[in-house]
Design a protein around this motif. Structure first.
Motif, short mmCIF file in Angstrom:
data_model
loop_
_atom_site.label_atom_id
_atom_site.label_comp_id
_atom_site.label_asym_id
_atom_site.label_seq_id
_atom_site.Cartn_x
_atom_site.Cartn_y
_atom_site.Cartn_z
N PRO A 34 -10.91 -12.45 4.10
CA PRO A 34 -11.63 -11.21 3.77
C PRO A 34 -10.71 -10.27 2.99
O PRO A 34 -9.51 -10.27 3.20
CB PRO A 34 -11.99 -10.63 5.14
CG PRO A 34 -11.07 -11.28 6.12
CD PRO A 34 -10.75 -12.63 5.56
N GLY A 35 -11.27 -9.51 2.09
CA GLY A 35 -10.42 -8.60 1.34
C GLY A 35 -11.19 -7.81 0.30
O GLY A 35 -12.41 -7.90 0.19
N GLY A 41 -18.90 -2.56 7.29
CA GLY A 41 -18.50 -3.50 6.24
C GLY A 41 -17.73 -2.86 5.10
O GLY A 41 -17.30 -3.56 4.20
N ALA A 42 -17.55 -1.54 5.13
CA ALA A 42 -16.89 -0.86 4.00
C ALA A 42 -15.43 -0.53 4.33
O ALA A 42 -15.15 0.07 5.35
CB ALA A 42 -17.65 0.41 3.64
N PHE A 43 -14.54 -0.93 3.44
CA PHE A 43 -13.11 -0.61 3.65
C PHE A 43 -12.41 -0.34 2.34
O PHE A 43 -11.20 -0.49 2.22
CB PHE A 43 -12.41 -1.72 4.44
CG PHE A 43 -12.68 -3.13 3.95
CD1 PHE A 43 -13.84 -3.79 4.31
CD2 PHE A 43 -11.77 -3.79 3.14
CE1 PHE A 43 -14.09 -5.10 3.85
CE2 PHE A 43 -12.00 -5.08 2.70
CZ PHE A 43 -13.17 -5.74 3.06
N GLU A 82 -15.76 7.32 4.93
CA GLU A 82 -16.22 5.93 4.87
C GLU A 82 -16.47 5.37 6.28
O GLU A 82 -15.53 5.20 7.06
CB GLU A 82 -15.15 5.09 4.19
CG GLU A 82 -15.48 3.61 4.10
CD GLU A 82 -14.47 2.89 3.20
OE1 GLU A 82 -14.86 2.51 2.10
OE2 GLU A 82 -13.30 2.75 3.60
N MET A 83 -17.73 5.07 6.58
CA MET A 83 -18.07 4.57 7.91
C MET A 83 -19.21 3.57 7.88
O MET A 83 -19.68 3.15 8.93
CB MET A 83 -18.46 5.73 8.82
CG MET A 83 -17.38 6.12 9.80
SD MET A 83 -17.89 7.56 10.72
CE MET A 83 -17.59 7.00 12.37
N ARG A 130 -10.66 3.53 2.17
CA ARG A 130 -9.41 3.54 2.93
C ARG A 130 -8.24 3.14 2.03
O ARG A 130 -7.20 3.80 1.99
CB ARG A 130 -9.48 2.56 4.11
CG ARG A 130 -8.19 2.47 4.89
CD ARG A 130 -8.38 1.80 6.24
NE ARG A 130 -8.65 0.38 6.15
CZ ARG A 130 -7.70 -0.57 6.18
NH1 ARG A 130 -6.44 -0.23 6.28
NH2 ARG A 130 -8.04 -1.83 6.09
N SER A 173 -16.32 -9.38 3.72
CA SER A 173 -15.88 -9.58 5.10
C SER A 173 -16.95 -10.34 5.87
O SER A 173 -17.97 -10.72 5.31
CB SER A 173 -15.54 -8.25 5.78
OG SER A 173 -16.71 -7.55 6.09
N ARG A 207 0.80 -1.22 0.00
CA ARG A 207 0.00 0.00 0.00
C ARG A 207 0.83 1.28 0.00
O ARG A 207 0.31 2.36 0.21
CB ARG A 207 -0.92 0.09 1.22
CG ARG A 207 -1.93 -0.99 1.29
CD ARG A 207 -2.93 -0.70 2.38
NE ARG A 207 -4.02 -1.66 2.27
CZ ARG A 207 -5.26 -1.45 2.64
NH1 ARG A 207 -5.60 -0.31 3.17
NH2 ARG A 207 -6.17 -2.36 2.48
N ARG A 254 -12.35 10.67 7.18
CA ARG A 254 -12.58 10.41 8.61
C ARG A 254 -11.27 10.40 9.37
O ARG A 254 -10.22 10.00 8.85
CB ARG A 254 -13.36 9.10 8.80
CG ARG A 254 -12.60 7.87 8.42
CD ARG A 254 -13.43 6.62 8.56
NE ARG A 254 -13.69 6.28 9.96
CZ ARG A 254 -14.17 5.11 10.37
NH1 ARG A 254 -14.45 4.16 9.49
NH2 ARG A 254 -14.39 4.88 11.63
N ASP A 255 -11.35 10.82 10.62
CA ASP A 255 -10.15 11.03 11.42
C ASP A 255 -9.33 9.76 11.63
O ASP A 255 -8.10 9.80 11.74
CB ASP A 255 -10.56 11.61 12.78
CG ASP A 255 -9.37 11.91 13.67
OD1 ASP A 255 -8.51 12.68 13.23
OD2 ASP A 255 -9.29 11.35 14.77
N GLU A 256 -10.03 8.61 11.68
CA GLU A 256 -9.31 7.36 11.94
C GLU A 256 -8.41 6.97 10.78
O GLU A 256 -7.53 6.13 10.94
CB GLU A 256 -10.29 6.21 12.22
CG GLU A 256 -11.14 6.41 13.46
CD GLU A 256 -12.45 7.11 13.15
OE1 GLU A 256 -12.49 7.91 12.18
OE2 GLU A 256 -13.43 6.86 13.86
N TYR A 257 -8.61 7.54 9.60
CA TYR A 257 -7.80 7.19 8.43
C TYR A 257 -6.56 8.09 8.35
O TYR A 257 -6.32 8.76 7.34
CB TYR A 257 -8.64 7.35 7.15
CG TYR A 257 -9.64 6.24 6.89
CD1 TYR A 257 -9.85 5.22 7.80
CD2 TYR A 257 -10.36 6.21 5.71
CE1 TYR A 257 -10.78 4.22 7.56
CE2 TYR A 257 -11.29 5.20 5.45
CZ TYR A 257 -11.49 4.21 6.38
OH TYR A 257 -12.41 3.22 6.13
N ARG A 258 -5.76 8.07 9.39
CA ARG A 258 -4.58 8.95 9.40
C ARG A 258 -3.62 8.68 8.24
O ARG A 258 -3.13 9.61 7.63
CB ARG A 258 -3.83 8.83 10.73
CG ARG A 258 -4.61 9.36 11.92
CD ARG A 258 -4.68 10.88 11.94
NE ARG A 258 -5.57 11.31 12.99
CZ ARG A 258 -5.19 11.56 14.25
NH1 ARG A 258 -3.93 11.46 14.59
NH2 ARG A 258 -6.07 11.94 15.14
#
Ligand code: FES
Lengths: 416, 157
Positions: free
Chosen positions: A246-247, A92-94, A88-89, A97, A240, A14, A128-132
């Motif tokens: 999962p992927g 089940g969605a990733f 993205e929140m 990211r 997932s 990545r 979103r903040d968690e995706y630093r």
């Protein structure tokens, strides 16, 4: 690579490309191309490519863009805006990211081209903040593109959010950017008429924006031909839940759940597929009989669910569907913005009842209450925005599909 | 302790970058939190007057966002996903093990101020379920297991 336009250039670890590396792979050629075209010509191409928005609603991107007024034709002064939605929140969605972290220049290219097509002067990428790592990657890519003079006169910046699912709703997102609590707005007026600070605004999902450069590079015919259905392009699917590996899987639009679950290593747990959600947390359940349905917005909607994010959540035979639904409902209850009563009061009640059922203390009267709530609120009932209606879709379909499980979890005395 | 002159200057600068004082309120809250770990009443009031916005409105905004902390938190905040895919993959067992090892519940901070446990919505890490984000740089970790909790806590130091 042209089979996998979105992810073909991604690295396994990545690590995002530097600008030089990206250009060596053909990066920013689509932007050069766009500069030789008029906004309307770009929209023609996107329409011919049959690109549907990938944020959940599946609205045709080109048609959305045409609502934007040409420069100087909207009343009043001020810029027009493009907002790239990276909040993205959805459970089940990733996928976004990945696109933000690994392919930030693709996002910037898409934003430059889309801004040109929609007459936008400023672009804001809300993440979103968690995706630093995603925030850092996009900020760095913007810096590189700006330094190299690739942005032209477009202003572009990242706005990191701070939690709360509702910020991802396109009108709530606009309210949030203005510095208010993120409460959705009524449509009409649509953002293209009155969006950020009352100015014309387009909101597009990260995946939608990331696809745009490829429409210009491949041409609309080849882009459309990547799909197996009427809806153009590839889709970044995800699987997932109860699967072995999962992927994310970029595949032609219209790929089936059978193929995707197989790519995810098959069903884990007891190995038996019980049900799956085809489009994330707010989509109604499908059973094994829908394994061969082509998954796109049209097919999934006609089969009675919602393609949404295109991210599958899989339940095996040993998973408790009642507990699973309770999980979902607790999420939607917590994330309600609190503006309207049915959502603020109704969702916690539903969540509490489901918890009781999951613990084997269900009451028949409560089962009827759940059915009534789901029927009255779904699909777009009496709440102000779509959050509650979205939450009720899996509840309504779950009550039908898992009727036996609900029955089994009625409290002792209620079963008779 | 008041906000440093440097932080106040950055808060004022945010006003230009974000399209005005109101739109900069969230950024101001984040700047404070980045520096101090949480947002106290006093700091919030100082930032509001630096921006020239109503303190009550800034408070309204701060209380809306789940990742703006209005109480002191531990040195390492563990945000454990309570989404459905993580639930399907054993998040409850991880939750119980975290509580047991730290001796606190979710929403609480250990007495020594080292850890805070919080729930968070789907982290976009469903391919690594059960997942959590840990620490100030919100590092995504997963798949977690009860057995792996001890190692995670050592890492977080
Ligand atoms: S459900 Fe936990 S990361 Fe998505």
């Amino acid at each position: 690579m042209t089979d996998l336009p979105l992810t073909g250039r991604a690295r396994p670890d990545r690590r995002p490309h530097t600008l030089a590396e990206w250009r060596a792979e053909g990066g920013y050629e689509a932007v050069e191309r766009a500069r030789t075209m008029t906004p309307s010509e770009i929209i023609d191409m996107v329409e011919a490519a049959h690109l549907n928005g990938r944020g959940g609603a599946g609205f045709p991107a080109g048609r959305k863009w045409r609502f934007m007024p040409e420069r100087g034709t909207s009343p009043g002064d001020g810029p027009s805006y493009l907002i790239v939605n990276g909040d993205e929140m959805e459970p089940g969605a990733f996928k976004d990211r990945f696109l933000l972290e690994a392919m930030p220049h693709q996002v910037i290219e898409g934003a430059i081209i889309t801004a040109r097509a929609t007459h936008a002067d400023e672009a804001i990428v809300l993440i979103r903040d968690e995706y630093r790592p995603g925030i850092a990657a996009v900020e760095h890519a913007i810096h590189e593109a700006r330094t190299a003079g690739l942005l032209g006169d477009l202003t572009i910046r990242v706005h990191p959010s701070a939690g709360r699912y509702i910020v991802g709703e396109e009108t709530a997102l606009i309210t949030a950017l203005e510095g208010h609590r993120a409460v959705p707005r009524k449509r009409p007026p649509f953002p293209a008429q009155s969006g950020l600070w009352g100015r014309p605004t387009t909101v597009n999902n990260v995946e939608t924006i990331s696809l745009v450069p490829h429409i210009l590079s491949l041409g609309p015919q080849r882009f459309r031909a990547l799909s197996r259905t009427e809806e153009g392009g590839t889709k970044l699917y995800g699987v997932s839940g109860r699967v072995k590996r999962p992927g994310l899987f970029e595949a032609p639009m219209g790929t089936t759940a059978r193929e995707l679950i197989e790519r995810a290593g098959g069903v884990s747990g007891d190995g038996q597929l019980r049900a799956f959600q085809p489009g994330g947390g707010a989509s109604g359940f499908f059973g094994p009989d829908q394994l061969d349905l082509p998954l796109d917005f049209g097919h999934v909607a006609r089969a009675g669910s919602m393609f949404g994010t295109g991210m599958l959540i899989v339940l095996d035979g040993s998973a408790c569907p009642v507990g699973f639904l309770a999980r979902h409902m607790r999420f939607y209850a917590r994330e309600s913005c609190g503006w309207c009563t049915p959502c603020r009061e109704g969702l916690p009640l539903v969540a509490k009842i489901l918890d009781r059922f999951a613990e084997g203390r269900g009451r028949r009267a409560d089962l009827e209450l759940l059915q009534m709530t789901a029927a009255e609120a779904a699909p777009r009932g009496r709440s102000f925005c779509d959050l509650m209606g979205g939450a009720m879709a899996p509840l309504a379909s779950g009550l039908r599909m898992f009727a036996a499980e609900f029955e089994a979890r009625l409290a002792e005395g209620e079963r008779a | 302790m008041s906000l440093s002159p440097d932080l106040l200057a950055r808060i004022r600068a945010a006003s230009d970058e974000h399209g005005g004082p109101r739109a900069a309120m969230l950024e101001a809250l984040k700047l404070i939190q980045h520096e101090h770990g949480w947002v106290s009443d006093g700091h919030l009031a100082e930032a509001a007057s630096a921006l020239g916005v109503n303190r009550a409105e800034m408070e309204a905004l701060a209380s809306f966002y789940s990742l703006i902390f209005r109480h002191p938190v531990g040195k390492t905040v563990i945000l454990l996903c309570d989404g459905a895919s993580c639930w399907l993959n054993g998040a409850e067992e991880v939750r119980e093990e975290l509580k047991r090892r730290l001796g606190i519940g979710f929403g609480e901070t250990t007495r020594d101020g080292r850890y805070t446990l919080l729930n968070v919505a789907c982290l976009g890490g469903c391919d690594r379920a059960p997942a959590a984000v840990v620490g100030r740089d919100r590092r995504l970790v997963g798949p977690l297991s009860p057995a792996g909790v001890a190692a995670l806590l050592e890492d977080g130091l």
